[in-house]
Scaffold this active site. Structure first.
Site, short mmCIF file in Angstrom:
data_model
loop_
_atom_site.label_atom_id
_atom_site.label_comp_id
_atom_site.label_asym_id
_atom_site.label_seq_id
_atom_site.Cartn_x
_atom_site.Cartn_y
_atom_site.Cartn_z
N LYS A 137 24.19 39.64 39.90
CA LYS A 137 23.47 40.39 38.85
C LYS A 137 22.07 39.81 38.62
O LYS A 137 21.10 40.54 38.59
CB LYS A 137 24.25 40.34 37.53
CG LYS A 137 25.56 41.08 37.55
CD LYS A 137 26.25 41.03 36.20
CE LYS A 137 26.59 39.62 35.74
NZ LYS A 137 27.55 38.92 36.62
N THR A 138 22.01 38.49 38.49
CA THR A 138 20.72 37.88 38.24
C THR A 138 19.82 38.04 39.46
O THR A 138 18.62 38.28 39.35
CB THR A 138 20.90 36.39 37.87
OG1 THR A 138 21.77 36.31 36.74
CG2 THR A 138 19.58 35.74 37.52
N ASP A 157 18.99 40.03 31.13
CA ASP A 157 20.14 39.39 31.78
C ASP A 157 21.17 39.05 30.70
O ASP A 157 20.82 38.90 29.53
CB ASP A 157 19.68 38.10 32.50
CG ASP A 157 20.67 37.67 33.59
OD1 ASP A 157 21.73 38.31 33.73
OD2 ASP A 157 20.36 36.70 34.31
N GLU A 158 22.43 38.95 31.08
CA GLU A 158 23.50 38.59 30.13
C GLU A 158 23.51 39.54 28.93
O GLU A 158 23.65 39.11 27.79
CB GLU A 158 23.32 37.14 29.63
CG GLU A 158 23.08 36.12 30.72
CD GLU A 158 24.37 35.62 31.37
OE1 GLU A 158 25.44 36.13 31.02
OE2 GLU A 158 24.27 34.74 32.24
N GLN A 210 32.29 38.10 30.30
CA GLN A 210 31.60 36.84 30.01
C GLN A 210 30.94 36.86 28.64
O GLN A 210 30.02 36.08 28.38
CB GLN A 210 30.54 36.56 31.07
CG GLN A 210 31.16 36.27 32.44
CD GLN A 210 30.11 35.83 33.44
OE1 GLN A 210 29.57 34.73 33.34
NE2 GLN A 210 29.81 36.68 34.41
N ARG A 250 31.80 29.11 37.50
CA ARG A 250 30.59 28.34 37.80
C ARG A 250 30.73 27.61 39.13
O ARG A 250 29.77 27.15 39.71
CB ARG A 250 30.30 27.28 36.71
CG ARG A 250 30.00 27.78 35.31
CD ARG A 250 29.00 28.89 35.28
NE ARG A 250 29.66 30.18 35.29
CZ ARG A 250 29.04 31.33 35.59
NH1 ARG A 250 27.78 31.35 35.92
NH2 ARG A 250 29.71 32.48 35.58
#
Ligand code: ATP
Ligand code: MG
Length: 722
Positions: A35-36, A220-221, A251, A607
């Site tokens: 995504k990033t 983002d996020e 998330q 992560r």
């Protein structure tokens, strides 16, 4: 530059999102699916293919680290300078807007940002001056109430009496707090966002200027935006349909701070012409890690539902370590880290992730004794240390004399004979006349209302601040002002007198502050030419953990699970995975919060790229209390075939849940039980972790305090029981 580099390193779904026509877009996808990466490449696409100028781009993320990473990646991809792009955190960008349009935002030019610690102090003082008993009205609760209102965009003047006593009292305090902050030119974190929203909402010209300017807005996020952040984004983009958001409902981990998962649905409603892209391939983690994450998160309900896959192969299974106690946990983790480094790995590939900041201490101690460089993000940050806050308060006050929080902090630090009585007089005068403490002091002096000694002490203090503000205006470089301040304020002298190491460390930290001011990168933090002092002070209020460890040194990374969001590491240790800690005690009663804890665990697992170790302790001392926690339910939610228990305890059975005694299994004849303290003539003191074999062959594994974990043959080792 070869334009194909914008598209070629992407899969089809990612390409679709990056090259879509200008329109609202939601990329909804699980962790590690790129995504990033899509967001960064989308920006590059706009710059290169759509010929949008960098200053027409806005991109928002949640941490400074992520923001600088994003800028960096765009620059690298295109080989350009992206300095004039507005890339930052919501708070950082809001601050920038408020600085530039302070007047329209109804703020004094000299306004100062206060962190949550300062905010709490101010609230404490306010309660006192309103004669409200702070045992019945805990300041933290008041703080939570105020911030909660602001996050929803609610001012005290929007509220009305609903007959509820609790609510009415909170409302009154909120009102008084707003007045105090206005008077002092102080802005808390939630206020930054709220005021930036009001600024645009209430100033049509300004709003249309920024709507024209930001041709594309990226987030983002997105799942962690709160009401006011989303409202701000809408103001900037609605009608233009130019909002590009990426996120993952699994998330969402800031519900407790007002984040609204619903914003994902709202987005779909408010931008009817949007496109949704889903990404399913995970490029970050090996198969076992991904499997663990998928299984765990499947225990949550009301998910938007997505499954991740990888073609990377299974990789190593997860490791599970049952530590004897929190020290043993730290020993074990640091031993594994040392092994990784010995095998040629980098320390910066490793992260230790924990639920609560207080857990870091054990690891820090062990890393320190083994001389392993590390860096802690968050926790007691450099800028939150007492001596640093004191020095900053001098700087703040010299920039804005009406900053009451700073005034309170240093008016008598170092002690200069301004007593409690004088302070009370000042506070009452300030409250009754709705003026700042600075103004109140001037009045007290002018009207000769203080006894001679107090009067001259106070005058000396005001003179000092005046002098400082002249000096800071005169100095070319900010670090010179900082140097001047720490000397002239008497702080250095004060800490030099302090006994033992503590004072010495404080002096060193103050010197480090001078250094920080010297090294601070004003240029890339300052596309709009704000004053260096303002920039630096805001940086100090908003920045997390930037100052710890040498940025260039190869360091093990320590942080909370919350601050690990969006990051990736080859090797991850998720520690303290115990009921009551993770999931936290407070979440037991509340299914919503428990699910948020599970999402946090999902964030933690995802992560890891290559190796994930989960550990828990069978006994733990935390916040000064001993407990015998059970392993977290989350461990059981990971499929057994993806996880491997490290400790093969031939002779030791795991203690039954929450019993502090460690029973030997029936087969055991060994004298060496789990946790038995022993002494070795060469390795010193340690505790027994496990035993194996018997007779001549009996081996025992011991965690030596100084020598680490070792296996010894009992037939040869000289061990004493202690
Ligand atoms: P998170 O949800 O944790 O924020 P994310 O969806 O933002 O994750 P990224 O950080 O963008 O994921 O990507 C994860 C990793 O996968 C990164 O190392 C990234 O470089 C890599 N990656 C992403 N897409 C591809 C691709 N198409 N080919 C190769 N590597 C990729
Ligand atoms: Mg990401």
């Amino acid at each position: 530059m070869d334009v194909s580099s914008i598209i070629s390193p992407l899969n089809d779904a990612q390409r679709l999102a990056v090259s879509a026509p200008m329109q609202a877009m939601l990329v909804l996808a699980g962790a590690g699916s790129g995504k990033t990466r899509v967001l960064v490449h989308r920006i590059a696409w706009h710059l290169k293919i759509n010929h949008i100028a960098p200053h027409n781009i806005l991109a928002v993320t949640f941490t400074n680290k992520a923001a600088s990473e994003m800028r960096h990646r765009v620059e690298e991809l295109l080989n350009i300078s992206a300095r004039s792009m507005w890339i930052g955190t919501f708070h950082g960008l809001a601050h920038r807007l408020l600085r530039q349009h302070a007047k329209q935002a109804k703020l004094p030019e000299t306004f100062q940002v206060m962190d949550s610690d300062d905010q709490l102090r101010i609230i404490k003082r306010l309660l006192k001056s309103l004669n409200i008993d702070d045992t019945k009205w805990p300041p933290k609760q008041v703080q939570g109430f105020i911030n909660g209102q602001k996050e929803e965009g609610i001012r005290a003047r929007h509220m009305s009496d609903n007959g509820d006593f609790y609510y009415r009292q909170m409302w009154q305090v909120y009102k008084a707090y707003e007045e105090l902050c206005d008077r002092s030119g102080l802005v808390d974190f939630a206020e930054l966002l709220l005021r930036a929203h009001e600024l645009l909402r209430d100033n049509e010209d300004l709003l249309s200027f920024y709507r024209d300017r930001f041709q594309q807005v990226h987030v983002d996020e997105f799942q962690d935006t709160n009401t006011i952040q989303y409202a701000w984004l809408r103001l900037l983009t609605e009608g233009n349909n130019n909002l590009f958001v990426v996120g993952d409902d699994d998330q969402s981990i800031y519900g407790w701070r007002g984040a609204k998962i619903e914003n994902i649905f709202n987005f779909q409603k408010h931008y009817p012409d949007h496109q949704v892209v889903r990404l399913e391939q995970n490029y970050r983690s090996s198969g076992h890690i991904l499997k663990a994450a998928n299984h765990l998160i499947a225990h949550n309900d009301s998910r938007m539902g997505k499954e991740l896959w990888t073609d990377a192969g299974d990789g190593l299974p997860l490791s599970l370590y049952a530590a004897f106690n929190e020290q043993d946990e730290a020993y074990f983790v640091v031993e594994k880290i040392r092994q990784w480094v010995k095998d040629g790995g980098l320390r910066s590939d490793i992260a230790i992730l924990y639920r609560s900041n207080a857990q870091s201490r054990q690891f820090e101690e062990r890393l320190m004794t083994t001389a392993t460089p590390y860096r802690v993000y968050g926790g007691l940050r450099f800028f939150e240390r007492m001596e640093i806050k004191n020095a900053l308060a001098y700087l703040r006050l010299s920039a804005n004399p009406h900053d009451d929080a700073s005034f309170e902090r240093i008016v008598n630090t170092p002690t200069r004979g301004i007593g409690a009585k004088t302070l009370d007089d000042m506070r009452i005068l300030a409250r009754d006349n709705a003026v700042s403490l600075w103004q109140a002091s001037l009045t007290l002096l002018q009207e000769n209302r203080l006894p001679p000694r107090a009067s001259s002490a106070l005058q000396a203090f005001l003179n000092l601040i005046n002098k400082l503000s002249q000096e800071t205006a005169n100095h070319e470089a900010l670090f010179e002002s900082v140097k001047y301040v720490i000397e002239a304020s008497g702080l250095i002298e004060l800490y030099k007198k302090e006994k033992q190491d503590k004072g010495e460390t404080r002096v060193e930290n103050l010197e480090e502050l001078v250094n920080a001011a010297k090294l601070f990168d004003y240029d890339s933090n300052n596309p709009e030419n704000l004053s260096e002092l303002d920039l630096f002070l805001t940086h100090a209020a908003l920045e997390a953990g930037e100052m710890q460890g040498d940025a260039d040194e190869d360091c093990v990374q320590l942080m909370t699970l919350h601050s690990a969001k969006g990051l990736e590491f080859k090797v991850v240790f998720m520690v303290g995975v115990e009921e009551g800690l993770f999931p936290s005690q407070q979440s037991f009663e509340d299914p919503g919060r428990l699910q948020e804890e599970r999402r946090l665990c999902y964030v933690g697992i995802t992560r890891a790229m290559q190796q994930l170790t989960i550990s828990y302790a069978e006994s733990r001392r935390l916040y000064g209390k001993d407990s015998y926690p059970r392993p977290s339910r989350f461990i059981k939610e990971i499929p057994a075939e993806a996880i491997q228990e490290i400790r093969i305890r031939a002779n030791v059975t795991r203690p039954v849940a929450s019993t502090p005694s460690y029973n030997s299994g029936p087969a055991s004849k060994s004298r060496y039980k789990l946790g038995q303290a022993v002494r070795h003539e060469k390795f010193g003191d340690g505790v027994v972790l496990q035993t194996e074999g018997d007779g001549e062959q009996e081996r025992v594994q011991i965690n030596f305090r100084n020598a680490g974990i070792k296996w010894l043959m009992l037939a040869y080792a000289k061990l004493d029981l202690i």
